[in-house]
Design a protein around this motif. Sequence first.
Motif, short mmCIF file in Angstrom:
data_model
loop_
_atom_site.label_atom_id
_atom_site.label_comp_id
_atom_site.label_asym_id
_atom_site.label_seq_id
_atom_site.Cartn_x
_atom_site.Cartn_y
_atom_site.Cartn_z
N UNK A 87 76.31 38.09 -22.96
CA UNK A 87 77.48 37.53 -22.29
C UNK A 87 77.63 38.04 -20.87
N UNK A 88 76.75 38.93 -20.44
CA UNK A 88 76.84 39.45 -19.07
C UNK A 88 76.44 38.35 -18.09
N UNK A 89 77.16 38.26 -16.99
CA UNK A 89 76.86 37.22 -16.00
C UNK A 89 76.46 37.81 -14.65
N UNK A 90 76.12 39.10 -14.62
CA UNK A 90 75.68 39.72 -13.38
C UNK A 90 74.17 39.88 -13.39
N UNK A 91 73.58 39.91 -12.21
CA UNK A 91 72.13 40.03 -12.06
C UNK A 91 71.83 41.17 -11.10
N UNK A 92 70.67 41.84 -11.21
CA UNK A 92 69.67 41.60 -12.26
C UNK A 92 70.13 42.19 -13.58
N UNK A 93 69.62 41.62 -14.66
CA UNK A 93 69.99 42.09 -15.99
C UNK A 93 68.87 42.95 -16.57
N UNK A 94 69.23 44.10 -17.10
CA UNK A 94 68.25 44.88 -17.84
C UNK A 94 68.28 44.41 -19.30
N UNK A 95 67.46 45.03 -20.12
CA UNK A 95 67.42 44.63 -21.53
C UNK A 95 68.77 44.88 -22.18
N UNK A 96 69.18 43.94 -23.00
CA UNK A 96 70.46 44.05 -23.68
C UNK A 96 70.42 45.17 -24.72
N UNK A 97 71.34 46.11 -24.60
CA UNK A 97 71.51 47.16 -25.61
C UNK A 97 72.81 46.86 -26.34
N UNK A 98 72.73 46.32 -27.54
CA UNK A 98 73.95 45.88 -28.23
C UNK A 98 74.86 47.05 -28.60
N UNK A 99 76.16 46.79 -28.52
CA UNK A 99 77.19 47.73 -28.94
C UNK A 99 78.16 47.01 -29.86
N UNK A 100 79.23 47.70 -30.24
CA UNK A 100 80.25 47.07 -31.06
C UNK A 100 80.97 45.94 -30.32
N UNK A 101 80.83 45.90 -29.00
CA UNK A 101 81.47 44.85 -28.21
C UNK A 101 80.61 43.60 -28.10
N UNK A 102 79.34 43.70 -28.45
CA UNK A 102 78.42 42.58 -28.29
C UNK A 102 78.65 41.53 -29.37
N UNK A 103 78.92 40.27 -29.00
CA UNK A 103 79.05 39.22 -30.01
C UNK A 103 77.76 39.06 -30.80
N UNK A 104 77.90 38.88 -32.11
CA UNK A 104 76.74 38.79 -33.00
C UNK A 104 76.75 37.43 -33.69
N UNK A 105 75.69 36.70 -33.49
CA UNK A 105 75.58 35.36 -34.07
C UNK A 105 74.70 35.45 -35.32
N UNK A 106 75.35 35.29 -36.47
CA UNK A 106 74.64 35.28 -37.74
C UNK A 106 74.41 33.82 -38.13
N UNK A 107 73.13 33.46 -38.30
CA UNK A 107 72.83 32.06 -38.55
C UNK A 107 71.94 31.92 -39.79
N UNK A 108 72.09 30.78 -40.42
CA UNK A 108 71.34 30.49 -41.64
C UNK A 108 69.85 30.35 -41.30
N UNK A 109 69.01 31.01 -42.08
CA UNK A 109 67.58 31.08 -41.76
C UNK A 109 66.93 29.71 -41.71
N UNK A 110 67.29 28.83 -42.61
CA UNK A 110 66.65 27.51 -42.67
C UNK A 110 67.44 26.43 -41.92
N UNK A 111 68.54 26.84 -41.27
CA UNK A 111 69.31 25.88 -40.48
C UNK A 111 70.16 26.66 -39.48
#
Length: 466
Positions: free
Chosen positions: A129-153
């Motif tokens: 969700x960061x919109x600044x550049x340059x971006x380094x590798x994302x290091x997820x935290x408790x604030x990072x949105x997590x998208x859980x998706x169905x494996x076959x869809x």
Amino acid sequence: MKEILLTISLLCTISTFGQTRSELSNSKLYVRATYFDKKNKFIGLQTRSDLSDTIINSIKFKKIQTEDFTDYSDKHNSITYYEAFADGLYTLLDNKLNTVHKINYQTAKEQQAIFFGKPTQVLLEFMETRNSFPKDSLIPTEKTPRRYYQKDNSEIYVVIIPDLQTVAVSSNGQFYTKQLFGDNYNDITKGLKNSYQASTKFDIQKGDEIQLFYRRKWYNDTTNLAEYEDKQFKNIKYLGDTTVNNTKALKLEIEGYNYLSGSKDNPEDFLVSMADSGYNVGYQFVPFKNHKTELKLVDNNGSKEFFLQGVTIDTVGANTYSKIVQAKANDPYRYFILPFFPMPFIEFGNVQGIITYTKIKGVEKGKKRERTYITTENNIRDIISKSKNEVEVIIYFVDKADVEIEIQGFDTNKALGQLKSSAKQGLNSLIVHADKLEQGKEYRVKISYKGNKSSGSFSNSVKAKY
């Protein structure tokens, strides 16, 4: 539905609102929509009410009620759920205590979860969700949105923001439901809960005024507290009535100051045309009516968009005031109407507008912010139309510099006046002689400078008053 990119764009602005980060999830407003062939189609709106807490199988659940509609003043479809964030699990039960969702939001591994009442294999994507550049590798935290998706869809998914304990988006593969984030949606939610109303039939007298103060707002990553930077203020004063083309108008004066550049906006008059049904400020018409919560889908050139409105009460220092808040689909601006003064305003990005001072019917509330003076960097203090052929430019320089100033027409970029001079350290008053300046017309003022330690340029404007 090819929803991944859309979801990211819908979430990318949530990091700039609220007194503390926890208030990001205060909004109880949701939009329901489909997304096919790169087209977003709104199909409804939703509100959520937190009813009570209850214990189910030794776990504390919050009883909630959702209401689906296309117009809040019309029919609602109400459903009761039970929701819990406990021991790293998100669980949603229906009104018969059947499991709708059950997801371990603390693991990054493939897991078996329950999506929309069915057991399924689920994968995780951390959302950038960061919109600044340059971006380094994302290091997820408790604030990072997590998208859980169905494996076959992958079009069946749930987006969870752990530290906010909220489901930001959920999609069953056919349509999605998304929580609306932002101070304006929090305000509309507050107005809905409290049934606030406000009339725009204002009552002011000559000399009444307000101060509209803008500040930048962001979150401290360590403390999660909102931090602010003064940006600018606008003082708007009611001078009296006049008539234009046989129509009554209010004459107002506006002046301001920019804390970031140090430049001052000299007083300018403008008119607010009046009618029996409301008033016009520029291209915006504000009707005289009793405003209250409005949540609905509206037609726009054959497609549906949402229009949300609420009334809230804000307190800034010693000044408490009401304001009408409006939000529109696919519009980056946030709209505000003041019931007590004919000066609507907007916000954009991470800039927040507040009313720091009012004087209504001669009664003063709050405290005016005052101009400051920047001395750590070069800045324009003022640009003044002195006479028919003279413009005064007042500049502060940190060190000595050679200065070149040019007055140009905006339409032709042609130089109408020019000055080359040497400036001392400190405050400098420089007079530029310019020909053919037309009264009431605005001109560009270009300034360039070169010193021993720095060089640069400014661009501003001045309106000819003679």
